[in-house]
Scaffold this motif. Structure first.
Motif, PDB file in Angstrom:
ATOM      1  N   PRO A   1      -7.032  -2.840 -15.891  1.00 19.71           N
ATOM      2  CA  PRO A   1      -7.430  -1.053 -15.874  1.00 19.71           C
ATOM      3  C   PRO A   1      -6.465  -0.573 -15.293  1.00 19.71           C
ATOM      4  O   PRO A   1      -5.617  -0.923 -14.591  1.00 19.71           O
ATOM      5  N   SER A   2      -6.559   0.910 -15.761  1.00 20.74           N
ATOM      6  CA  SER A   2      -5.350   1.814 -14.989  1.00 20.74           C
ATOM      7  C   SER A   2      -5.522   1.892 -13.909  1.00 20.74           C
ATOM      8  O   SER A   2      -7.037   2.049 -13.048  1.00 20.74           O
ATOM      9  N   GLY A   3      -4.306   2.201 -12.905  1.00 20.28           N
ATOM     10  CA  GLY A   3      -3.656   1.994 -11.381  1.00 20.28           C
ATOM     11  C   GLY A   3      -4.443   0.342 -10.304  1.00 20.28           C
ATOM     12  O   GLY A   3      -4.758   0.685  -9.499  1.00 20.28           O
ATOM     13  N   SER A   4      -4.565  -0.243 -11.746  1.00 19.47           N
ATOM     14  CA  SER A   4      -5.108  -1.572 -10.920  1.00 19.47           C
ATOM     15  C   SER A   4      -3.980  -2.253  -9.993  1.00 19.47           C
ATOM     16  O   SER A   4      -3.827  -3.534  -9.522  1.00 19.47           O
ATOM     17  N   GLY A   5      -2.661  -1.979 -10.050  1.00 23.12           N
ATOM     18  CA  GLY A   5      -1.504  -2.380  -9.614  1.00 23.12           C
ATOM     19  C   GLY A   5      -0.555  -3.150 -10.569  1.00 23.12           C
ATOM     20  O   GLY A   5       0.717  -3.941  -9.746  1.00 23.12           O
ATOM     21  N   LYS A   6      -0.658  -2.897 -11.805  1.00 23.18           N
ATOM     22  CA  LYS A   6      -0.129  -3.906 -12.988  1.00 23.18           C
ATOM     23  C   LYS A   6       2.089  -3.231 -12.726  1.00 23.18           C
ATOM     24  O   LYS A   6       2.811  -4.167 -12.666  1.00 23.18           O
ATOM     25  N   SER A   7       2.132  -2.163 -12.943  1.00 25.19           N
ATOM     26  CA  SER A   7       3.519  -1.711 -12.696  1.00 25.19           C
ATOM     27  C   SER A   7       3.422  -1.829 -11.313  1.00 25.19           C
ATOM     28  O   SER A   7       4.925  -2.140 -10.867  1.00 25.19           O
ATOM     29  N   THR A   8       2.798  -1.639 -10.557  1.00 24.53           N
ATOM     30  CA  THR A   8       3.259  -2.651  -8.823  1.00 24.53           C
ATOM     31  C   THR A   8       4.001  -3.204  -8.841  1.00 24.53           C
ATOM     32  O   THR A   8       4.758  -3.999  -7.755  1.00 24.53           O
ATOM     33  N   LEU A   9       3.070  -4.478  -9.251  1.00 25.07           N
ATOM     34  CA  LEU A   9       3.884  -5.852  -9.226  1.00 25.07           C
ATOM     35  C   LEU A   9       4.576  -6.584 -10.367  1.00 25.07           C
ATOM     36  O   LEU A   9       5.738  -6.849  -9.457  1.00 25.07           O
TER      37      LEU A   9
ATOM     38  N   LYS B   1      -4.086   0.766  -1.906  1.00 22.53           N
ATOM     39  CA  LYS B   1      -3.719  -0.204  -1.548  1.00 22.53           C
ATOM     40  C   LYS B   1      -3.938  -0.985  -2.612  1.00 22.53           C
ATOM     41  O   LYS B   1      -4.506  -0.746  -3.714  1.00 22.53           O
ATOM     42  N   ALA B   2      -2.416  -1.274  -2.909  1.00 23.33           N
ATOM     43  CA  ALA B   2      -2.004  -0.729  -5.474  1.00 23.33           C
ATOM     44  C   ALA B   2      -2.207  -2.688  -5.412  1.00 23.33           C
ATOM     45  O   ALA B   2      -2.672  -3.096  -5.813  1.00 23.33           O
ATOM     46  N   LEU B   3      -1.257  -3.009  -4.172  1.00 26.71           N
ATOM     47  CA  LEU B   3      -1.116  -4.943  -4.697  1.00 26.71           C
ATOM     48  C   LEU B   3      -2.142  -5.290  -2.856  1.00 26.71           C
ATOM     49  O   LEU B   3      -1.822  -5.163  -2.261  1.00 26.71           O
TER      50      LEU B   3
ATOM     51  N   SER C   1       0.943  -0.936   0.179  1.00 23.06           N
ATOM     52  CA  SER C   1      -0.371  -0.353  -0.208  1.00 23.06           C
ATOM     53  C   SER C   1       1.072   1.487  -0.248  1.00 23.06           C
ATOM     54  O   SER C   1       1.835   0.605  -0.003  1.00 23.06           O
ATOM     55  N   TYR C   2       0.485   2.232  -0.122  1.00 24.64           N
ATOM     56  CA  TYR C   2       0.945   3.693  -0.426  1.00 24.64           C
ATOM     57  C   TYR C   2       0.062   4.541   0.505  1.00 24.64           C
ATOM     58  O   TYR C   2      -1.079   4.050   0.692  1.00 24.64           O
ATOM     59  N   ASP C   3       0.845   5.587   0.767  1.00 26.92           N
ATOM     60  CA  ASP C   3       0.238   6.693   1.652  1.00 26.92           C
ATOM     61  C   ASP C   3      -0.682   5.985   3.367  1.00 26.92           C
ATOM     62  O   ASP C   3      -1.545   6.597   3.205  1.00 26.92           O
TER      63      ASP C   3
ATOM     64  N   THR D   1       0.436  -5.156 -20.711  1.00 28.96           N
ATOM     65  CA  THR D   1       0.092  -4.255 -22.162  1.00 28.96           C
ATOM     66  C   THR D   1      -1.713  -3.842 -22.214  1.00 28.96           C
ATOM     67  O   THR D   1      -1.955  -4.768 -21.042  1.00 28.96           O
ATOM     68  N   HIS D   2      -1.396  -2.895 -22.409  1.00 30.10           N
ATOM     69  CA  HIS D   2      -3.479  -2.649 -22.599  1.00 30.10           C
ATOM     70  C   HIS D   2      -3.849  -3.235 -24.146  1.00 30.10           C
ATOM     71  O   HIS D   2      -4.672  -2.866 -24.525  1.00 30.10           O
ATOM     72  N   GLU D   3      -2.965  -3.593 -25.330  1.00 22.83           N
ATOM     73  CA  GLU D   3      -3.396  -3.944 -26.087  1.00 22.83           C
ATOM     74  C   GLU D   3      -3.620  -5.214 -26.583  1.00 22.83           C
ATOM     75  O   GLU D   3      -3.061  -6.300 -25.758  1.00 22.83           O
TER      76      GLU D   3
ATOM     77  N   ASP E   1       6.640  -3.148 -19.546  1.00 18.89           N
ATOM     78  CA  ASP E   1       5.777  -3.019 -18.950  1.00 18.89           C
ATOM     79  C   ASP E   1       5.598  -1.198 -20.102  1.00 18.89           C
ATOM     80  O   ASP E   1       5.877  -1.073 -20.233  1.00 18.89           O
ATOM     81  N   GLU E   2       4.232  -2.075 -20.698  1.00 12.55           N
ATOM     82  CA  GLU E   2       4.199  -1.510 -21.870  1.00 12.55           C
ATOM     83  C   GLU E   2       4.959  -1.134 -22.576  1.00 12.55           C
ATOM     84  O   GLU E   2       5.052   0.066 -23.151  1.00 12.55           O
ATOM     85  N   PRO E   3       5.803  -2.127 -23.552  1.00 16.62           N
ATOM     86  CA  PRO E   3       6.699  -1.306 -24.146  1.00 16.62           C
ATOM     87  C   PRO E   3       7.271  -1.427 -25.476  1.00 16.62           C
ATOM     88  O   PRO E   3       7.452  -0.837 -25.742  1.00 16.62           O
TER      89      PRO E   3
HETATM   90  N1  LIG Z   1       4.746   5.556  -5.595  1.00 17.01           N
HETATM   91  C1  LIG Z   1       3.591   5.797  -5.068  1.00 17.01           C
HETATM   92  N2  LIG Z   1       2.989   6.112  -3.636  1.00 17.01           N
HETATM   93  C2  LIG Z   1       1.773   6.568  -4.507  1.00 17.01           C
HETATM   94  N3  LIG Z   1       0.782   5.475  -4.849  1.00 17.01           N
HETATM   95  C3  LIG Z   1       1.456   4.955  -5.807  1.00 17.01           C
HETATM   96  C4  LIG Z   1       2.417   5.032  -6.198  1.00 17.01           C
HETATM   97  N4  LIG Z   1       2.957   4.124  -6.930  1.00 17.01           N
HETATM   98  C5  LIG Z   1       1.731   3.393  -7.313  1.00 17.01           C
HETATM   99  N5  LIG Z   1       0.747   4.038  -6.596  1.00 17.01           N
HETATM  100  C6  LIG Z   1      -0.959   4.336  -6.666  1.00 17.01           C
HETATM  101  O1  LIG Z   1      -0.943   2.632  -6.681  1.00 17.01           O
HETATM  102  C7  LIG Z   1      -1.843   2.627  -7.697  1.00 17.01           C
HETATM  103  C8  LIG Z   1      -1.643   1.288  -8.390  1.00 17.01           C
HETATM  104  O2  LIG Z   1      -0.739   1.891  -9.481  1.00 17.01           O
HETATM  105  P1  LIG Z   1       0.529   1.373 -10.388  1.00 17.01           P
HETATM  106  O3  LIG Z   1       1.164   2.302 -11.010  1.00 17.01           O
HETATM  107  O4  LIG Z   1       0.689  -0.228  -9.821  1.00 17.01           O
HETATM  108  O5  LIG Z   1      -1.583   0.967 -11.316  1.00 17.01           O
HETATM  109  P2  LIG Z   1      -1.133   0.209 -13.557  1.00 17.01           P
HETATM  110  O6  LIG Z   1      -1.725  -0.440 -13.184  1.00 17.01           O
HETATM  111  O7  LIG Z   1       0.389  -0.031 -13.617  1.00 17.01           O
HETATM  112  O8  LIG Z   1      -1.686   1.476 -14.168  1.00 17.01           O
HETATM  113  P3  LIG Z   1      -1.281   2.432 -15.833  1.00 17.01           P
HETATM  114  O9  LIG Z   1      -2.103   0.846 -15.769  1.00 17.01           O
HETATM  115  O10 LIG Z   1      -2.467   3.391 -15.628  1.00 17.01           O
HETATM  116  O11 LIG Z   1       0.176   2.245 -15.534  1.00 17.01           O
HETATM  117  C9  LIG Z   1      -2.920   3.324  -8.086  1.00 17.01           C
HETATM  118  O12 LIG Z   1      -3.398   4.006  -7.153  1.00 17.01           O
HETATM  119  C10 LIG Z   1      -1.863   4.723  -8.119  1.00 17.01           C
HETATM  120  O13 LIG Z   1      -1.959   5.192  -7.964  1.00 17.01           O
END
Ligand SMILES: Nc1ncnc2c1ncn2[C@@H]1O[C@H](COP(=O)(O)OP(=O)(O)OP(=O)(O)O)[C@@H](O)[C@H]1O
Ligand SMILES: [Mg+2]
Length: 221
Positions: A42-50, A22-24, A15-17, A200-202, A167-169
């Motif tokens: 979807p955007s914000g679902s946690g893919k990049s965090t993973l 809750k990113a994951l 989690s952040y903040d 990927t989004h595609e 990550d979305e190369p």
């Molecule tokens: N460093 C950070 N500090 C605070 N919140 C973060 C941070 N990184 C990600 N988040 C939040 O965590 C959640 C997941 O973010 P993440 O970047 O993993 O999404 P994503 O699935 O990769 O989205 P996208 O498709 O837009 O790239 C989002 O709500 C994002 O705002």
């Protein structure tokens, strides 16, 4: 085909903040050595965090994550793990503008014990394989988006990583250039048995993978 899991994740949370975001939110995922997996969601679902957790760019709060035999929560210094096992290909390729193409590709090699000659040969071999041998002395600012992405791929591979995290190369590229980049990544996966995890989004890109995964609200859907 090998059945060994190179990535093992159980109930992973991040989690952040101070817990507000809750990113994951309990990820369970195993990926076999040499597998090609796509991740959508979807955007914000946690893919990049993973991906950041798998590549040890950031630490999880809770759960279990083992990658290439290393427990990423219990292990302190992960810089060797990162440079040896992981190749990162991100949408923003973060090339260093005042270094040449060749020097950019060599950056990860400074973590290893290579001679100057080895660094030269390996980086040139990779730049040749992505079709950029004639650009080695250029600065990245002189290159097209697709060429920069190919430099980033060469850089990701220079230490012969066992896992490529992408990550979305192709996100910032036109479809023709994107297909060239995808071709390079798929070839690598096929020929060198590299494990490839690609966000990927595609959907047509996701279809290329052996397994498609969807992430939703910080969980595997
Ligand atoms: N460093 C950070 N500090 C605070 N919140 C973060 C941070 N990184 C990600 N988040 C939040 O965590 C959640 C997941 O973010 P993440 O970047 O993993 O999404 P994503 O699935 O990769 O989205 P996208 O498709 O837009 O790239 C989002 O709500 C994002 O705002
Ligand atoms: Mg993302």
């Amino acid at each position: 085909m090998n059945n060994e899991n190179i990535i093992e994740i159980k109930n992973l949370k991040k989690s952040y903040d101070h817990g507000k975001i809750k990113a994951l939110n309990g990820i369970d995922l195993n990926i076999r050595k040499g597998e090609f997996v796509s991740i959508m969601g979807p955007s914000g679902s946690g893919k990049s965090t993973l991906l950041n957790m798998i590549g040890a760019l950031d630490k999880a709060d809770e759960g279990y994550i083992k990658v290439a035999g290393i427990d990423l929560i219990k292990t302190g210094d992960l810089s060797e793990f990162r440079s040896k096992e992981i190749g990162f290909v991100f949408q923003l390729h973060n090339l260093i503008p005042n270094l040449t193409v060749l020097e950019n590709v060599q950056i990860p090699m400074y973590e290893g014990s290579y001679s100057n000659k080895e660094m030269d040969e390996r980086a040139k071999e990779l730049l040749k394989s992505v079709g950029l041998l004639e650009k080695i002395d250029q600065k990245p600012t002189k290159l097209s988006g697709g060429e920069r992405q190919r430099v980033a791929i060469a850089r990701a591979l220079v230490n012969k990583p066992s896992i490529i995290l992408a990550d979305e190369p192709t996100g910032s590229l036109d479809s023709k250039t994107g297909d060239v980049i995808l071709g390079i990544l798929r070839d690598l996966h096929k020929k060198e048995n590299v494990t490839l995890v690609m966000v990927t989004h595609e959907s047509y890109v996701a279809e290329m993978a052996e397994r498609k995964i969807k992430v939703r609200d910080g969980k595997i859907a």
